[in-house]
Design an enzyme around this catalytic site. Sequence first.
Site, PDB file in Angstrom:
ATOM      1  N   ASP A  31       0.864  -1.185   0.000  1.00 35.80           N
ATOM      2  CA  ASP A  31       0.000   0.000   0.000  1.00 35.80           C
ATOM      3  C   ASP A  31       0.898   1.231   0.000  1.00 35.80           C
ATOM      4  OD1 ASP A  31      -3.257   0.296   1.017  1.00 35.80           O
ATOM      5  OD2 ASP A  31      -2.004   2.102   0.956  1.00 35.80           O
ATOM      6  N   CYS A 252     -19.789   3.050  -3.592  1.00 33.59           N
ATOM      7  CA  CYS A 252     -20.210   2.103  -4.623  1.00 33.59           C
ATOM      8  C   CYS A 252     -21.504   2.509  -5.313  1.00 33.59           C
ATOM      9  CB  CYS A 252     -20.366   0.717  -4.004  1.00 33.59           C
ATOM     10  SG  CYS A 252     -18.801   0.062  -3.396  1.00 33.59           S
ATOM     11  N   ARG A 313     -16.254   9.023   4.194  1.00 31.16           N
ATOM     12  CA  ARG A 313     -15.987   9.391   2.798  1.00 31.16           C
ATOM     13  C   ARG A 313     -17.261   9.195   1.963  1.00 31.16           C
ATOM     14  NH1 ARG A 313     -11.515   5.383   1.316  1.00 31.16           N
ATOM     15  NH2 ARG A 313     -13.025   4.093   2.428  1.00 31.16           N
TER      16      ARG A 313
HETATM   17  N1  NAD Z   1     -15.716  -0.606  -0.010  1.00 23.75           N
HETATM   18  C1  NAD Z   1     -16.601  -1.391  -0.582  1.00 23.75           C
HETATM   19  O1  NAD Z   1     -17.634  -1.695  -0.005  1.00 23.75           O
HETATM   20  C2  NAD Z   1     -16.379  -1.970  -1.960  1.00 23.75           C
HETATM   21  C3  NAD Z   1     -17.159  -3.068  -2.363  1.00 23.75           C
HETATM   22  C4  NAD Z   1     -16.945  -3.605  -3.608  1.00 23.75           C
HETATM   23  C5  NAD Z   1     -16.007  -3.033  -4.452  1.00 23.75           C
HETATM   24  N2  NAD Z   1     -15.278  -1.953  -4.054  1.00 23.75           N
HETATM   25  C6  NAD Z   1     -14.287  -1.413  -4.973  1.00 23.75           C
HETATM   26  O2  NAD Z   1     -13.017  -1.856  -4.564  1.00 23.75           O
HETATM   27  C7  NAD Z   1     -12.032  -0.858  -4.829  1.00 23.75           C
HETATM   28  C8  NAD Z   1     -11.292  -0.503  -3.552  1.00 23.75           C
HETATM   29  O3  NAD Z   1     -12.209   0.072  -2.634  1.00 23.75           O
HETATM   30  P1  NAD Z   1     -11.920   0.154  -1.072  1.00 23.75           P
HETATM   31  O4  NAD Z   1     -13.216   0.532  -0.446  1.00 23.75           O
HETATM   32  O5  NAD Z   1     -11.200  -1.052  -0.588  1.00 23.75           O
HETATM   33  O6  NAD Z   1     -10.939   1.404  -1.030  1.00 23.75           O
HETATM   34  P2  NAD Z   1     -10.133   1.945   0.252  1.00 23.75           P
HETATM   35  O7  NAD Z   1     -10.012   3.393   0.051  1.00 23.75           O
HETATM   36  O8  NAD Z   1     -10.727   1.409   1.496  1.00 23.75           O
HETATM   37  O9  NAD Z   1      -8.694   1.272   0.104  1.00 23.75           O
HETATM   38  C9  NAD Z   1      -7.885   1.412  -0.990  1.00 23.75           C
HETATM   39  C10 NAD Z   1      -6.439   1.310  -0.565  1.00 23.75           C
HETATM   40  O10 NAD Z   1      -5.651   1.461  -1.748  1.00 23.75           O
HETATM   41  C11 NAD Z   1      -4.506   2.200  -1.395  1.00 23.75           C
HETATM   42  N3  NAD Z   1      -3.909   2.750  -2.607  1.00 23.75           N
HETATM   43  C12 NAD Z   1      -4.267   3.828  -3.325  1.00 23.75           C
HETATM   44  N4  NAD Z   1      -3.449   3.966  -4.399  1.00 23.75           N
HETATM   45  C13 NAD Z   1      -2.557   2.947  -4.337  1.00 23.75           C
HETATM   46  C14 NAD Z   1      -1.472   2.551  -5.140  1.00 23.75           C
HETATM   47  N5  NAD Z   1      -1.134   3.224  -6.243  1.00 23.75           N
HETATM   48  N6  NAD Z   1      -0.774   1.459  -4.781  1.00 23.75           N
HETATM   49  C15 NAD Z   1      -1.112   0.778  -3.666  1.00 23.75           C
HETATM   50  N7  NAD Z   1      -2.130   1.100  -2.868  1.00 23.75           N
HETATM   51  C16 NAD Z   1      -2.841   2.174  -3.196  1.00 23.75           C
HETATM   52  C17 NAD Z   1      -5.004   3.232  -0.410  1.00 23.75           C
HETATM   53  O11 NAD Z   1      -3.943   3.731   0.378  1.00 23.75           O
HETATM   54  C18 NAD Z   1      -5.997   2.397   0.406  1.00 23.75           C
HETATM   55  O12 NAD Z   1      -5.375   1.800   1.516  1.00 23.75           O
HETATM   56  C19 NAD Z   1     -12.794   0.296  -5.461  1.00 23.75           C
HETATM   57  O13 NAD Z   1     -12.755   0.163  -6.848  1.00 23.75           O
HETATM   58  C20 NAD Z   1     -14.196   0.087  -4.973  1.00 23.75           C
HETATM   59  O14 NAD Z   1     -15.151   0.649  -5.861  1.00 23.75           O
HETATM   60  C21 NAD Z   1     -15.432  -1.427  -2.807  1.00 23.75           C
END
Ligand code: NAD
Length: 421
Positions: A31, A252, A313
Site C-alpha cells: 500500500d 459504490c 468518505r
Molecule cells: N468498499 C466497498 O464496499 C467496496 C465493495 C466492492 C467493491 N469496491 C471497490 O473496490 C475498490 C477498492 O475500494 P476500497 O473501499 O477497498 O478502497 P479503500 O479506500 O478502502 O482502500 C484502498 C487502498 O488502496 C490504497 N492505494 C491507493 N493507491 C494505491 C497505489 N497506487 N498502490 C497501492 N495502494 C494504493 C489506499 O492507500 C488504500 O489503503 C474500489 O474500486 C471500490 O469501488 C469497494
Amino acid sequence: METKICVVGLGYVGLPLACLLSKEYKTFGFDVNTQKLEDLKNGVDITGEIKNLSECQIEYSDNPEIIQQANFIIVAVPTPIDDTKKPDLSLVKSATEIVGKNLTKGTIVVYESTVYPGCTEEVCLPILEAESSMQLGTDFKIGYSPERVNPGDKNHTIDKVIKVVAGSDNEALEKISEVYGKITKIHQASSIKVAEASKVIENVQRDLNIALMNELALIFDKLDIDTKEVIEAAGTKWNFNKYYPGLVGGHCIGIDPYYLTYKAEQVGYDSKVILAGRGVNESMITFVSDKLKSNKKILIMGLSFKENVPDVRNSKAVDLISKLKDTGHEVKGHDPLLNGMVLKLKNLILHLVKEDFLPEWPPEEKFDSIIMFSPHDVFKDSKYNLESLKSICTAEPVLFDLKGFYNKEEAEGVGFKYLTL
Ligand SMILES: NC(=O)c1ccc[n+]([C@@H]2O[C@H](COP(=O)([O-])OP(=O)(O)OC[C@H]3O[C@@H](n4cnc5c(N)ncnc54)[C@H](O)[C@@H]3O)[C@@H](O)[C@H]2O)c1
C-alpha cells in the site's frame, strides 16, 4: 511453483481478502499509505472490518519491489469519480504502473477495483505491457474478480458469498479459480468484460431500486401518505421487492452507475433510466433540507455513509451539512463510531464538519431539530433514547428519522414532530 500473492491496496476490499488468502498462501500486502501500514503492523485496522488481524500472516510493505516476490497480484485500489462525475482512474493507473514495473514472468494480475466494462483490457493492460516490456499471454496474464464486500455486514463476508472470476485465457481462468476457490465459492464468467459489467450492474440495480422508492416518497409526501406503510402493504404481494427510500452515499452505489453511463456514452448510447435514477437520489438532500427550513439549529446523528461503518468518505451526511449550512442553519454532528477516529481522520473530519463534531453525549447545547442519519447499533443504547434526545432540544423540535430507527408514535409521545422518508 508455489503461489505467492501480493494484494495492492489494503482497504475495505484488499485487507479482508489478503487476510483470508494469507491462511492459504504466502501473502504480501502493498500500500502507498505508510501510516496505514504502520497501524496494520501494530495489529490495528481502523476500518474495524478485521477483528483478528494478528491471525493474518500478511507481510506488509510500501516498497513496490515486494511485488516482484509474488506471482499472483490482486489490485484493489479506489475508483472514484471526478468533479464532473466521470471515472477517475488515476489510482488504478498509478497502481498498475507500479505493478507493471515490478511484474515478473508468469505472473497473473487480477483486478478487483470496480470499473466499467472494458477498462481492465483497454486501460490497465496497455500500462502493464508498457511498464514491464512484456506481452500478455506469453509473459503474463490478467483477470478480473469483482468484490462484493459490504462494510459493516458480518453475514456476507468474502468466504460466504459467491465470487465472480474471469481470466484473459483459460489457463488464467483456471489459476484464478483455484486461488479464489480456496477461500470461497466462485462463478466463472466467460470474459473479463462480463465480470466487470456484472459488478457494475449490481450497484446500478440497487441505485435504481432506491431511486424508485425515493420518487415514491416524494409523491407520497405531497399526498400525505406514509411511504413505509405503503411499502409494507405492497410488500405482502409475492413479487413485490421491498426497497426503502434513502440518501445514497458511499463508494459504490452512488458512484458505479457513472462508470457504466460513461462507457455507454463512449460507445454512443445516452443512458436515460440510470441517470434519471441518479438525479432523483441526488435530489433527496434538498428534500430533507427543505423540510427543516424553519429549524435553525440542527444536530445530525450518525455521520458515516451508512450505519455501523466508521467511514465518512462520500457520506451524504456531509453534503447535507453543507446544504443546511448554505441555507443558514447552524449544524452540529455526533457519531460515537467516529470518536476514536477523529485524530486519525482529523483532516477529513475537520474539513467536513469543522469544529462542529460533538464527541460527548449528551451535548450541552440545545437543538431545534435532530436528524438521525446513520442509525448505528450503538444508538440502541438507552442513553440515546427518545427522552434523552428530547432533553437536548428546544420546544417543539423535529426528529427527522431518515431510516425509521425510532417509533413514530413514541417520538410524538415525547413531544417531537416526527418526519421520515
Ligand atoms: N468498499 C466497498 O464496499 C467496496 C465493495 C466492492 C467493491 N469496491 C471497490 O473496490 C475498490 C477498492 O475500494 P476500497 O473501499 O477497498 O478502497 P479503500 O479506500 O478502502 O482502500 C484502498 C487502498 O488502496 C490504497 N492505494 C491507493 N493507491 C494505491 C497505489 N497506487 N498502490 C497501492 N495502494 C494504493 C489506499 O492507500 C488504500 O489503503 C474500489 O474500486 C471500490 O469501488 C469497494
